[in-house]
Design an enzyme around this catalytic site. Sequence first.
Site, PDB file in Angstrom:
ATOM      1  CD  GLU A 109      21.273  13.949 -66.393  1.00  0.00           C
ATOM      2  OE1 GLU A 109      20.219  14.092 -66.472  1.00  0.00           O
ATOM      3  OE2 GLU A 109      21.964  13.215 -65.838  1.00  0.00           O
ATOM      4  NE  ARG A 140      28.862  19.331 -64.898  1.00  0.00           N
ATOM      5  CZ  ARG A 140      27.896  18.523 -64.880  1.00  0.00           C
ATOM      6  NH1 ARG A 140      26.532  18.796 -64.722  1.00  0.00           N
ATOM      7  NH2 ARG A 140      28.117  17.202 -65.173  1.00  0.00           N
ATOM      8  CG  ASN A 159      24.212  16.971 -62.464  1.00  0.00           C
ATOM      9  OD1 ASN A 159      24.390  16.912 -63.776  1.00  0.00           O
ATOM     10  ND2 ASN A 159      24.224  16.012 -61.759  1.00  0.00           N
ATOM     11  CG  ASN A 203      22.127  13.191 -60.865  1.00  0.00           C
ATOM     12  OD1 ASN A 203      21.397  13.698 -61.634  1.00  0.00           O
ATOM     13  ND2 ASN A 203      23.295  12.498 -61.244  1.00  0.00           N
ATOM     14  CG  ASP A 259      22.683  10.218 -63.998  1.00  0.00           C
ATOM     15  OD1 ASP A 259      22.244  11.464 -63.684  1.00  0.00           O
ATOM     16  OD2 ASP A 259      23.631   9.798 -64.651  1.00  0.00           O
TER      17      ASP A 259
END
Length: 288
Positions: free
Chosen positions: A17, A98, A100, A146, A195
């Site tokens: 990522e 978390r 991201n 995202n 994403d």
Amino acid sequence: MVGAVRSVQPIGAILGEGPVWHDAALWFVDIKRPRIYRFDPARDALQHWDAPGEVGWVLPRANGGTIAGLASGLHTFDSVSGQFTHLFDPETHLPGNRLNDATTDAMGRIWFGSMDNAEQDASGRLYRADPHGSTDSGLAPVVITNGPAIAPDGGTLYHTDTLGRSVWRVVLNDDGTLAAPTLFCEIAPGEGHPDGSTIDAEGCVWVALFGGWGVRRYDPAGALIETVEFPVANVTKIAFGGPELRTAYATTARKGLTRQDLQAQPLAGNLFAFDAGVCGLPVYPAKL
């Protein structure tokens, strides 16, 4: 015209990522390993550093070094010593979350999202960080935030609701406040989940598809104008790099693939590249 997609580093990432071009190299992470990588394509050299927790992204810092987003919050990261120094955690009250994905704007503010690590509860929020700390953007919470990405003129922010299969367009005011979001595009069931997102110099939005075998390019009005197919299912995000920012680098993931899937996708989790046929935008260093 887009060039052929090729594997450039056999990472085999569990969840690659956060690619970003900085210091003449591509920085990216493997969230689940957890690890930060730096790939220098001119020398075909790869470095890595283990992180003290799941790391969602790494961004350049205006006064040197980088900023990393971990499950425990924002940290400075010194690649010389490998040292992480904790700055703050906006979600101490949400231990199951978390961080991201993230981006920066022209003022050096970091826009970063959080998510439920179990991918069940709508506890993920989008935040803005500056030298004074972090502020909730005010957008509605989702399970997985995202792809925050910002248009070339700095006046539009794109925000992704991954499990909702939608990308939203939001007016970004100079003071960092956001207007009400409007739908930019949706990904149909069976075509993967949106994403990470990236903006090119023409203001078009590149959306990586987790489970969708590729990347899509949308014009500023939200019309699909191009699809780049990959030999792996889980594409997570692209970043423009190279001397003219014309090479698109893409992180991918092995997460969620069965043994049979991996046999059919031996390149899953690798770092890929292709000629994008358009220039990207430089990354603004974070002033934090």
